[in-house]
Motif scaffolding. Structure first.
Motif, short mmCIF file in Angstrom:
data_model
loop_
_atom_site.label_atom_id
_atom_site.label_comp_id
_atom_site.label_asym_id
_atom_site.label_seq_id
_atom_site.Cartn_x
_atom_site.Cartn_y
_atom_site.Cartn_z
N THR A 28 0.84 -1.19 0.00
CA THR A 28 0.00 0.00 0.00
C THR A 28 0.88 1.24 0.00
OG1 THR A 28 -1.65 -1.19 1.29
CG2 THR A 28 -1.83 1.20 1.24
N LEU A 29 0.59 2.14 -0.90
CA LEU A 29 1.35 3.39 -0.94
C LEU A 29 0.95 4.28 0.23
CD1 LEU A 29 1.06 4.06 -4.74
CD2 LEU A 29 3.20 3.95 -3.49
N PRO A 30 1.92 4.95 0.84
CA PRO A 30 1.59 5.84 1.96
C PRO A 30 0.90 7.11 1.44
CG PRO A 30 3.92 5.99 1.44
CD PRO A 30 3.35 4.91 0.56
N VAL A 31 -0.25 7.42 2.02
CA VAL A 31 -0.99 8.62 1.66
C VAL A 31 -0.94 9.58 2.84
CG1 VAL A 31 -3.26 9.54 1.04
CG2 VAL A 31 -2.51 7.35 0.12
N LYS A 32 -0.56 10.83 2.57
CA LYS A 32 -0.51 11.82 3.64
C LYS A 32 -1.89 11.99 4.28
CE LYS A 32 1.77 14.69 0.75
NZ LYS A 32 2.10 16.00 0.23
N PRO A 33 -1.93 12.19 5.58
CA PRO A 33 -3.24 12.39 6.22
C PRO A 33 -3.83 13.74 5.83
CG PRO A 33 -1.48 12.70 7.82
CD PRO A 33 -0.84 12.22 6.55
N TYR A 34 -5.14 13.79 5.73
CA TYR A 34 -5.83 15.04 5.44
C TYR A 34 -6.67 15.44 6.65
CZ TYR A 34 -4.56 14.78 0.53
OH TYR A 34 -3.87 14.75 -0.66
N ASN A 35 -6.70 16.74 6.92
CA ASN A 35 -7.44 17.26 8.05
C ASN A 35 -7.91 18.66 7.70
OD1 ASN A 35 -8.23 18.41 10.50
ND2 ASN A 35 -6.67 17.29 11.66
N ASP A 36 -9.18 18.95 7.94
CA ASP A 36 -9.70 20.28 7.62
C ASP A 36 -9.98 21.11 8.87
OD1 ASP A 36 -11.93 18.96 8.57
OD2 ASP A 36 -13.22 19.49 6.89
N LYS A 37 -9.30 20.81 9.96
CA LYS A 37 -9.53 21.52 11.23
C LYS A 37 -8.75 22.83 11.31
CE LYS A 37 -12.08 18.19 12.76
NZ LYS A 37 -13.31 18.13 12.00
N THR A 38 -7.73 23.00 10.48
CA THR A 38 -6.96 24.25 10.44
C THR A 38 -7.08 24.87 9.06
OG1 THR A 38 -4.91 23.20 9.66
CG2 THR A 38 -5.25 23.28 12.07
#
Length: 156
Positions: A28-38
């Motif tokens: 599995t390719l590493p996918v950067k985490p996404y966050n819309d809190k900032t």
């Protein structure tokens, strides 16, 4: 994690597979985490989503730039000290410019990112009016879920 962010993660994984064709299929390719809190996180979510969707999108820097006028001097008894200061030079961008500029299906889209109770300034309201008067689209995005819903309704 919201449904919209899960879709974004799937799009990011597909883009990674497309870019890295020699990567072994069973890993599995590493996918950067996404966050819309900032504001930075939401901006990254929106820009990546638009790029993965095949559109043009870029972050607009309106903060100006620092000019370091500090220097170290030595006084007559050999002591060193710092004099001067760091000054900020205004950006060359239009006052009130949106955080993201994009082109979607040939339309100019400006996206202002606001988190929590943050509100538009007077300059941003004037900028929005100018964009809309010129036939462009202007949106204030507060969450990725809200932006994704607007995108689906407007462009699908």
């Amino acid at each position: 994690m919201t449904a919209a962010i899960q879709i974004l993660r799937q799009m990011a994984a597909a883009e990674m597979k497309r870019k890295h064709t020699s990567y072994p299929e069973n890993l599995t390719l590493p996918v950067k985490p996404y966050n819309d809190k900032t504001a930075n996180g939401l901006t990254r979510c929106i820009i990546d989503f638009l790029k993965f969707s095949g559109w043009q999108a870029e972050r607009i820097n309106t903060t100006g730039r620092p000019v370091d006028r500090r220097e170290i001097v030595t006084n007559v008894i050999g002591q060193k000290r710092q004099i001067g200061s760091v000054e900020w030079i205004r950006s060359g961008s239009t006052p009130g410019s949106a955080d993201i500029s994009a082109t979607i299906r040939g339309r100019s889209v400006k996206i202002e990112v606001k988190i929590g109770s943050d509100r538009q300034s007077e300059a941003q309201i004037r900028y929005q009016q100018a964009i809309e008067k010129a036939g462009g689209i202007y949106i204030v995005a507060r969450t990725f879920e809200q932006f994704y819903g607007w995108y689906q309704k407007t462009f699908n």
